[in-house]
Enzyme design. Sequence first.
Site: not given
Ligand code: PGA
Length: 229
Positions: A9, A85, A188, A83
Amino acid sequence: MQIVAANFKMHKTRKETIEYLKELKKIDFGSVKVAVFPPFTALFEDELIGAQNAYPEINGAFTGEIGLEQLSEFNIKRVLIGHSERRHIIGESQEFIAKKFDFYKKHNFEIFYCIGEPLDIRKQGLKAVVEYLKTQFVGIDLNYDKLIIAYEPVWAIGTGVSASLEEIRETHSEIRKFTSRPILYGGSVKLHNIKDILEIENVDGVLVGSASLDVEVFKEMIKIAKDEK
Ligand code: PGA
């Protein structure tokens, strides 16, 4: 074959990313396919590296974006598209995402295509989740031979609460009805749950965000994946 991917990210500098890859490559990946998605400023030529995003043009008047020309300078042939986000924070529409998919498919990229439902949909049950995921398949060639799907429930990303093993199992088996391509789980994924997640039927690997930032943790994850089917 397992696929283990790191999504940095908006973390790490170029220097940190170079050091990270040097450290990462000290271990033998075996048959595990490893991918690393650093920020744009840390892109360089390396077979592990992919871009977190890209604009569906070679170049042009698209302020703040990068396109095929910039990726090609570093011989990048791998891209993350859709993604959550980018869908939910940046506001990318399915139509725009499908355009990116088409463009980078045309240019023979390996595409990690992310899908996933928000919490209010999950609360309505599996049927609603499948209907929602279908809207994220619109305009996407689910048989593209360089496609890797990443199922990442929005409510599990960055929250420390992954989906339950049963939720992952039932959702991946539904997605399997639409494609024979690999399906990763993301949201996660941590050292304590990766083994159980990788053992689920129709889980072909993981996309890891925050836990991947520590190279020692990510190396350990690859080692665990090596011991899986
Ligand atoms: P995270 O992110 O492992 O911090 O939950 C996963 C992702 O967005 O690919």
